[in-house]
Design a protein around this motif. Structure first.
Motif, short mmCIF file in Angstrom:
data_model
loop_
_atom_site.label_atom_id
_atom_site.label_comp_id
_atom_site.label_asym_id
_atom_site.label_seq_id
_atom_site.Cartn_x
_atom_site.Cartn_y
_atom_site.Cartn_z
N THR A 1 -10.94 -3.95 3.92
CA THR A 1 -11.18 -4.58 2.65
C THR A 1 -12.77 -5.11 2.68
O THR A 1 -13.30 -4.93 1.66
N HIS B 1 -7.39 1.74 0.91
CA HIS B 1 -7.41 1.11 2.17
C HIS B 1 -6.45 2.07 3.17
O HIS B 1 -5.60 3.02 2.55
N THR C 1 -6.11 -1.17 -3.16
CA THR C 1 -5.53 -2.26 -2.12
C THR C 1 -5.38 -3.41 -3.04
O THR C 1 -5.23 -3.30 -4.12
N HIS D 1 0.80 -1.29 0.13
CA HIS D 1 0.04 -0.13 0.00
C HIS D 1 0.82 1.30 -0.16
O HIS D 1 0.49 2.21 -0.39
#
Ligand code: 13P
Ligand code: SF4
Length: 297
Positions: A210, A193, A229, A170
């Motif tokens: 998620t 995310h 993500t 990420h």
């Protein structure tokens, strides 16, 4: 066929298969439950089956073993870890705490059992804000993810001091990735995310765990989404919303460890009921307190 054998053995051995949302599609298909870290922790705590087959990375299976010490928790791929969880050790956390007496310690579940054992409470990407707000202390040490810590800090007046850990999947997204994706898909909503960098979060339409993304995609009137993500998430999103389109923010967002589990490995772990995940009792007892406090929030 491995999938049929898995379903048969699962019944025979009174086993349940839990899979994280990033798992390969074929593994998601044989799972009884797929979810984010919080949902999988809750499921592990309430599970009645004798065997839990955990398809994910080691901290997730350890959390299940800590919450259900009487069950046999097995991990088809014992070598699947989370590099971010390795960015702080229990000794480093003890030193961090010694430098900030009186501060509460919140540890992201993406951490080792030893680090959880040194923490006051855990959190996941789905409940970080609520967990921090539930504390009496005004100063919070947040480990190991600096990005989730900084995201949570946006929503609280508490002083949050973050450890310098990060998720390599990420943390590598850039504002340039966002500009490129938005120009290709101008009608799409951008979901990211909270492990992303602040400058990427600033450009997003929504920030979710998620499973939060899965809930949002179902109820949103948008037809197209850019997903910030790990790419495995797109499998579930497309399956649950076949009429909608999901584009990865970057094709390179792949968690190598999440992809180590395969149907063959799930099958062989059900045959042998190995490799078993065992957390030493003394550490598990202390870590359980931090996880259970989170589940109570
Ligand atoms: P979620 O709890 O949102 O599924 O995140 C887990 C994780 O490892 C993110 O990289
Ligand atoms: Fe860890 Fe990042 Fe993989 Fe999640 S995606 S398991 S945080 S390395």
């Amino acid at each position: 066929m491995p999938a049929e054998d898995i379903l048969r053995l699962k019944k025979e051995k009174n086993a349940v298969i839990l899979a994280h949302n990033y798992q390969p599609g074929e593994v998601q298909e044989v799972a009884d439950l797929r979810g984010d870290s919080l949902e999988l922790s809750r499921a592990a705590a309430g599970e009645e089956a004798e065997v839990i087959v955990f398809c994910g990375v080691d901290f997730m299976a350890e959390t299940a073993a800590i919450l259900s010490p009487e069950k046999r928790v097995i991990m088809p791929e014992a070598g699947a870890g989370c590099p971010m969880a390795s960015m702080i050790t229990a000794q480093q956390l003890r030193e961090f705490k010694a430098g900030h007496p009186g501060a509460a310690v919140v540890c992201y579940v993406n951490s080792s059992a030893e680090v959880k054992a040194e923490s006051d409470i855990c959190c996941t990407s789905a409940n970080g804000i609520e967990v921090v707000e539930s504390l009496e202390e005004e100063t919070v040490l947040f480990v190991p993810d600096r990005n989730l810590g900084r995201y949570v800090a946006r929503f609280t007046d508490k002083k949050i001091i973050t450890w310098d850990g990060y998720c390599y999947v990420h943390d590598r997204y850039t504002p340039e990735d966002v500009r490129r994706a938005r120009s290709l898909h101008p009608e799409a909503e951008l979901l990211v995310h909270p492990e992303c960098r602040p400058e990427v979060i600033d450009l997003a339409d929504h920030v979710y765990s998620t499973s939060g993304m899965a809930r949002h995609a179902r109820k949103s009137s948008a037809q197209e989404f850019i997903i910030g993500t790990e790419v495995g998430m797109n499998y579930r999103l497309k399956q649950e919303n076949p009429e909608k389109e999901f584009y990865p923010l970057s094709e390179e967002a792949i968690c190598v460890d999440m992809k180590k589990t395969s149907l063959e490995k799930v099958l062989s772990s059900l045959v042998t009921l190995e490799p078993r995940v065992v957390v030493p009792e003394e550490i598990a007892n202390r870590a359980r307190g931090a996880i259970e406090r989170m589940l109570a929030v």
